[in-house]
Design a protein around this motif. Structure first.
Motif, PDB file in Angstrom:
ATOM      1  N   THR A 277      43.817  27.818  39.183  1.00 24.95           N
ATOM      2  CA  THR A 277      43.180  29.135  39.298  1.00 24.95           C
ATOM      3  C   THR A 277      42.536  29.309  40.668  1.00 24.95           C
ATOM      4  OG1 THR A 277      42.747  29.165  36.912  1.00 24.95           O
ATOM      5  CG2 THR A 277      41.446  30.662  38.284  1.00 24.95           C
ATOM      6  N   VAL A 278      41.864  28.267  41.145  1.00 26.78           N
ATOM      7  CA  VAL A 278      41.221  28.328  42.464  1.00 26.78           C
ATOM      8  C   VAL A 278      42.272  28.486  43.559  1.00 26.78           C
ATOM      9  CG1 VAL A 278      39.897  26.989  44.131  1.00 26.78           C
ATOM     10  CG2 VAL A 278      39.167  27.079  41.752  1.00 26.78           C
ATOM     11  N   ALA A 279      43.400  27.753  43.449  1.00 20.48           N
ATOM     12  CA  ALA A 279      44.457  27.856  44.463  1.00 20.48           C
ATOM     13  C   ALA A 279      45.039  29.268  44.510  1.00 20.48           C
ATOM     14  CB  ALA A 279      45.556  26.843  44.158  1.00 20.48           C
ATOM     15  N   GLU A 280      45.207  29.895  43.319  1.00 18.08           N
ATOM     16  CA  GLU A 280      45.715  31.268  43.290  1.00 18.08           C
ATOM     17  C   GLU A 280      44.730  32.242  43.927  1.00 18.08           C
ATOM     18  OE1 GLU A 280      46.482  31.915  39.199  1.00 18.08           O
ATOM     19  OE2 GLU A 280      48.330  30.739  39.160  1.00 18.08           O
ATOM     20  N   VAL A 281      43.427  32.035  43.685  1.00 14.73           N
ATOM     21  CA  VAL A 281      42.410  32.906  44.282  1.00 14.73           C
ATOM     22  C   VAL A 281      42.415  32.767  45.800  1.00 14.73           C
ATOM     23  CG1 VAL A 281      39.921  33.257  44.498  1.00 14.73           C
ATOM     24  CG2 VAL A 281      40.945  32.970  42.242  1.00 14.73           C
ATOM     25  N   VAL A 282      42.568  31.524  46.293  1.00 14.76           N
ATOM     26  CA  VAL A 282      42.612  31.309  47.742  1.00 14.76           C
ATOM     27  C   VAL A 282      43.823  32.015  48.347  1.00 14.76           C
ATOM     28  CG1 VAL A 282      42.894  29.551  49.526  1.00 14.76           C
ATOM     29  CG2 VAL A 282      41.293  29.171  47.637  1.00 14.76           C
ATOM     30  N   LYS A 283      44.954  31.986  47.641  1.00 12.64           N
ATOM     31  CA  LYS A 283      46.170  32.640  48.137  1.00 12.64           C
ATOM     32  C   LYS A 283      45.968  34.154  48.314  1.00 12.64           C
ATOM     33  CE  LYS A 283      49.503  29.547  48.605  1.00 12.64           C
ATOM     34  NZ  LYS A 283      50.261  29.384  49.863  1.00 12.64           N
TER      35      LYS A 283
END
Length: 456
Positions: free
Chosen positions: A132-138
């Motif tokens: 979820t954090v990686a998607e938000v960073v993207k």
């Protein structure tokens, strides 16, 4: 910090979803009390420190807890070294740029900071905190500088696919030892990565199960304590009422004997006065009834006065206890104020210089003590540690005695102690007095059942 990392950010989570994103300089402003966050007043938040490369991929992550004061500022006692933990983090899952460096409660390079961290949810499907954090960073809501992959890498990939299409059938291929060794190295690295990821997931699930078990045990211990207190209170009330009934029974027996003697005396007088006229007999009967009623009324009045006096004594005793408890609380507050005022400036200077107050206590291991709690810790270390471990002081002292000498403490009526070796309970939260410090033969459960049978 790694030179390939272009950005640092802090992501606040709520219900496993992202609540707020800020850059690291903004977080430093929170640390310096330049600004505050109103919605986090007097709360504790879960956050993740991330390092992001030029392709908006997460390379390091630290899952930490942060406390806020009544003004929405970060608590002065908070001192988690995020950058150091990010540099020394263990192997984590692959979020696009290879396995990340991850620091969490079950994977912390600095042991006395693990209580300030938390474990992310790591699953193959469904909720996954780091994914979820990686998607938000993207999504790049923070407006970070972004450099897409070069066309050279795409061309090399296309060329490699073209070469694969021109390869001969497997039967005609000759295995190149160097290529085979490289392939084995890639497979071993992949296996190592998958093994490390699943070990981390297993440790996280074990930690979640352990936390749930401790919450259930704490609830069970509280409920058991309440039931034990209720049982002891009912038992004491029963014994007290039984004692009162015995006293009243004896008193009524004495009065009944006295009345019986009086009745026999009057009956004798009646027997002796048979020759007396009917008027005198009636007068004697009335006199007998009056004296009998007077004695009964006097006895009832005396008993009522005794009960009223006891109620008054209990009322005054409760009032005195309440007043004394208030005075004790006031004295403790004054003492705490004097302790805090006496060395506050020196201790504040030490804290501002980066000094942390860490104490080792059985059951709590390395315990970081905030400046505001120094006086409380010095006043009573055992009480302070017991409160941090969510147990009362008596339970912590009983557990400490058991931890230092794990023997059955059951004592018979003759004063002899059992002394059998028993299993050591390594955490105060799991310790139950009367159960954990006794062998199976002398556990409190067996003693309670025996007491119930005696009461019946």
């Amino acid at each position: 910090m790694n030179m390939s990392v272009t950005s640092e950010a802090i992501i606040f989570l709520e219900d496993n979803g992202v609540a707020r994103e800020i850059l690291y300089p903004e977080f430093e402003a929170l640390l310096d009390h330049v600004v505050g966050i109103d919605e986090y007043k007097n709360t504790s938040a879960s956050a993740i420190y991330v390092r992001i490369n030029k392709q908006l991929q997460v390379t390091s992550a630290v899952c930490f807890l942060v406390d806020f004061d009544s003004n929405g500022h970060i608590d002065n006692a908070w001192n988690v070294p995020l950058r150091h933990l990010a540099d020394s983090g263990g192997r984590g899952p692959d979020l696009g740029a290879g396995p990340i460096k991850l620091s969490c409660r079950n994977q912390c390079s600095v042991s006395w900071h693990h209580r300030s961290l938390w474990d992310p949810i790591l699953r193959n499907s469904g909720e996954d905190t780091l994914t979820t954090v990686a998607e938000v960073v993207k999504r790049n809501r923070l407006g970070l500088m972004f450099e897409p992959k070069t066309d050279t890498a795409v061309a090399e990939s296309s060329l490699a696919m073209g070469r694969l299409s021109t390869l001969k059938p497997a039967a005609d291929l000759k295995i190149n030892p160097a290529a085979n060794a490289a392939l084995n190295e890639v497979f071993e690295e992949r296996i190592s990565e998958v093994t490390a990821t699943y070990k981390l997931r297993l440790a996280t699930m074990k930690s979640e199960a352990q936390d749930h078990l401790e919450r259930v045990q704490r609830h069970h211990r509280i409920e058991r304590g309440k039931l034990t207190e209720s049982f002891v209170a009912v038992k004491n009330i029963f014994a007290e009422e039984k004692h009162k009934n015995l006293k009243l029974k004896k008193k009524f027996e004495v009065q009944a004997n006295s009345l019986k003697k009086v009745r026999l005396q009057f009956q004798k007088q009646l027997q002796d006065s048979k020759t007396i006229g009917n008027g005198q007999v009636k007068e004697l009967e009335e006199k007998f009834e009056q004296e009998l009623n007077a004695r009964v009324d006097a006895a009832m009045t005396e008993l009522k006065e005794i009960l009223d006096m006891r109620d008054i004594q209990l009322f005054y005793r409760d009032e005195q206890v309440s007043r004394m408890e208030g005075e004790i609380a006031l004295f403790k507050k004054e003492k705490q104020s004097l302790v805090e005022a006496s060395g506050d400036k020196v201790l504040q200077q030490l804290v501002e210089s980066g000094v942390s107050f860490i104490a080792y206590q059985p059951g709590a291991y390395h315990l970081t003590i905030p400046l505001k709690d120094i006086g409380e810790y010095v006043d009573s270390p055992e009480t302070y540690v017991a409160e941090k471990l969510s147990v009362d002081r008596i339970t912590y002292k009983q557990w400490l005695k058991h931890y230092q000498m794990p023997l059955c403490i059951y004592s018979s009526g003759e004063g002899s102690v059992c002394g059998k070796s028993i299993s050591t309970i390594d955490k105060p939260g799991r310790f139950i007095a009367g159960e954990s410090d006794r062998c199976a033969e002398h556990s409190r459960a067996a003693a309670t059942l025996s007491e119930l049978m005696k009461v019946r």
